[in-house]
Design a protein around this motif. Structure first.
Motif, PDB file in Angstrom:
ATOM      1  N   GLN A  60       0.823  -1.182  -0.057  1.00 25.43           N
ATOM      2  CA  GLN A  60       0.011  -0.121   0.145  1.00 25.43           C
ATOM      3  C   GLN A  60       0.845   1.327   0.070  1.00 25.43           C
ATOM      4  O   GLN A  60       1.748   1.230   0.434  1.00 25.43           O
ATOM      5  N   SER A  61       0.432   2.604  -0.586  1.00 23.41           N
ATOM      6  CA  SER A  61       1.007   3.491  -0.255  1.00 23.41           C
ATOM      7  C   SER A  61       0.925   3.950   0.947  1.00 23.41           C
ATOM      8  O   SER A  61      -0.150   3.755   1.700  1.00 23.41           O
ATOM      9  N   ILE A  62       1.669   4.953   1.459  1.00 25.53           N
ATOM     10  CA  ILE A  62       1.508   5.679   2.672  1.00 25.53           C
ATOM     11  C   ILE A  62       0.336   6.233   2.738  1.00 25.53           C
ATOM     12  O   ILE A  62      -0.323   6.404   4.126  1.00 25.53           O
ATOM     13  N   ASP A  63      -0.355   6.914   1.786  1.00 24.47           N
ATOM     14  CA  ASP A  63      -1.352   7.524   1.690  1.00 24.47           C
ATOM     15  C   ASP A  63      -2.708   6.715   2.128  1.00 24.47           C
ATOM     16  O   ASP A  63      -3.569   7.236   2.688  1.00 24.47           O
ATOM     17  N   ASP A  64      -2.647   5.381   1.715  1.00 24.83           N
ATOM     18  CA  ASP A  64      -3.813   4.454   2.000  1.00 24.83           C
ATOM     19  C   ASP A  64      -3.665   3.712   3.314  1.00 24.83           C
ATOM     20  O   ASP A  64      -4.441   2.831   3.533  1.00 24.83           O
ATOM     21  N   SER A  65      -2.462   3.671   4.058  1.00 20.10           N
ATOM     22  CA  SER A  65      -2.184   2.773   5.019  1.00 20.10           C
ATOM     23  C   SER A  65      -2.348   3.526   6.428  1.00 20.10           C
ATOM     24  O   SER A  65      -2.126   4.757   6.670  1.00 20.10           O
TER      25      SER A  65
END
Length: 160
Positions: A60-65
């Motif tokens: 996952q990107s850090i934006d989604d985690s």
């Protein structure tokens, strides 16, 4: 409940079950207190964050985690933007600190050449195997029996 109304209910339920997951947007883990006041800077932070991998979730990107480490990385990105870094500088800073694994899209370089060429090599090898399989010659047809062999077979069949 009649059979007709049961069918209608099942149709509506199955349609909603199929459509609702498609209507849901991607989950964003960015908390309201993390959002930057300047919309242009926030857009840059989101763009950079979309290309950085969560080191806990790894896919996952850090934006989604929602992982705490992803939150820390989002805050680092925003701090670097506030400090005046451009997108490349922010990304370089995070890579220096956490390594290239943090990038969702690996860089093309000598040290990652195997990573980039493996799919091509697998396709070429598979194509070569299919080509060889297609060119494989069929076994020659069996030779016809001679007159004496046919007579021997006929005699064996008569014995039964």
């Amino acid at each position: 409940m009649t059979m007709r109304s049961l069918r209608r209910t099942l149709l509506v339920a199955s349609t909603l079950t199929a459509i609702l997951p498609l209507a849901a947007g991607p989950a964003r883990a960015v908390q309201p207190e993390e959002v930057m006041k300047d919309p242009a800077q926030e857009a840059r932070a989101r763009e950079i964050s979309a290309g950085l991998r969560c080191l806990v979730c790894q896919n996952q990107s850090i934006d989604d985690s929602d992982a705490p480490l992803a939150r820390d990385l989002r805050l680092i990105v925003r701090d670097r933007i506030r400090a005046g870094d451009d997108n490349r500088q922010v990304e370089d800073y995070v890579v220096r600190r956490y390594g290239e694994f943090v990038l969702l899209r690996p860089v093309l370089g000598w040290h990652t050449l195997l990573l980039w060429l493996t799919p091509l090599a697998a396709l070429l090898l598979g194509g070569f195997g299919l080509w060889r399989l297609a060119r494989r010659r069929a076994p020659p047809p069996a030779a016809a029996l001679s007159a004496s062999e046919e007579a021997e077979v006929a005699a064996l069949l008569r014995r039964k």
